[in-house]
Motif scaffolding. Structure first.
Motif, PDB file in Angstrom:
ATOM      1  N   ASP A  39       0.842  -1.195   0.000  1.00  0.00           N
ATOM      2  CA  ASP A  39       0.000   0.000   0.000  1.00  0.00           C
ATOM      3  C   ASP A  39       0.881   1.251   0.000  1.00  0.00           C
ATOM      4  O   ASP A  39       0.688   2.168   0.779  1.00  0.00           O
ATOM      5  CB  ASP A  39      -0.906  -0.029   1.236  1.00  0.00           C
ATOM      6  N   LEU A  94       1.379   3.698  -2.283  1.00  0.00           N
ATOM      7  CA  LEU A  94       0.834   4.980  -2.742  1.00  0.00           C
ATOM      8  C   LEU A  94       0.074   5.699  -1.630  1.00  0.00           C
ATOM      9  O   LEU A  94       0.207   6.917  -1.468  1.00  0.00           O
ATOM     10  CB  LEU A  94      -0.058   4.780  -3.972  1.00  0.00           C
ATOM     11  N   LYS A 125       5.611   9.490  -5.795  1.00  0.00           N
ATOM     12  CA  LYS A 125       6.157   8.215  -6.260  1.00  0.00           C
ATOM     13  C   LYS A 125       7.547   8.439  -6.864  1.00  0.00           C
ATOM     14  O   LYS A 125       8.455   7.631  -6.643  1.00  0.00           O
ATOM     15  CB  LYS A 125       5.193   7.599  -7.280  1.00  0.00           C
ATOM     16  N   ASN A 150       7.648   0.729 -10.495  1.00  0.00           N
ATOM     17  CA  ASN A 150       6.266   1.113 -10.763  1.00  0.00           C
ATOM     18  C   ASN A 150       5.304  -0.034 -10.436  1.00  0.00           C
ATOM     19  O   ASN A 150       4.242   0.185  -9.852  1.00  0.00           O
ATOM     20  CB  ASN A 150       6.117   1.561 -12.217  1.00  0.00           C
ATOM     21  N   LYS A 151       5.675  -1.255 -10.809  1.00  0.00           N
ATOM     22  CA  LYS A 151       4.847  -2.418 -10.463  1.00  0.00           C
ATOM     23  C   LYS A 151       4.722  -2.554  -8.952  1.00  0.00           C
ATOM     24  O   LYS A 151       3.635  -2.793  -8.426  1.00  0.00           O
ATOM     25  CB  LYS A 151       5.454  -3.707 -11.034  1.00  0.00           C
ATOM     26  N   ASN A 208       2.575   0.299  -7.398  1.00  0.00           N
ATOM     27  CA  ASN A 208       1.162   0.180  -7.731  1.00  0.00           C
ATOM     28  C   ASN A 208       0.537  -1.122  -7.232  1.00  0.00           C
ATOM     29  O   ASN A 208      -0.600  -1.442  -7.578  1.00  0.00           O
ATOM     30  CB  ASN A 208       0.957   0.331  -9.237  1.00  0.00           C
ATOM     31  N   LYS A 221       1.325  -4.202  -7.958  1.00  0.00           N
ATOM     32  CA  LYS A 221       1.178  -5.213  -9.014  1.00  0.00           C
ATOM     33  C   LYS A 221       2.260  -6.290  -8.965  1.00  0.00           C
ATOM     34  O   LYS A 221       2.278  -7.166  -9.803  1.00  0.00           O
ATOM     35  CB  LYS A 221       1.228  -4.547 -10.394  1.00  0.00           C
TER      36      LYS A 221
END
Length: 73
Positions: A5, A7, A17, A33-34, A37, A39
């Motif tokens: 979590d 972000l 970010k 980025n993954k 986010n 992911k």
């Protein structure tokens, strides 16, 4: 399902970010980025430690449990 979590934590701390990406150093932006986010399917303990140091938090602050989304979905 347990998810990162990041972000939400960044928003609480008033950081972006991009700021976190620069603090992390050495990680490709695509992988970062993954991860940011939520992911990514796995994370190294070393990465968790760096995130906690940079964000001045505990591992507990980095993760949330989403009981409505089954693992692997």
């Amino acid at each position: 399902m347990v998810k990162l979590d990041i972000l939400n934590l960044l928003e609480q701390k008033g950081k972006t970010k991009y700021w976190l990406y620069k603090q992390m150093g050495g990680m490709s932006y695509q992988n970062f980025n993954k991860m940011a986010n939520g992911k990514t399917k796995g994370i190294r303990f070393e990465t968790i430690e760096i995130l906690c140091q940079v964000l001045d938090c505990t591992p507990n602050d980095l993760f949330v449990m989403d009981l409505e989304q089954p693992e692997g979905k």
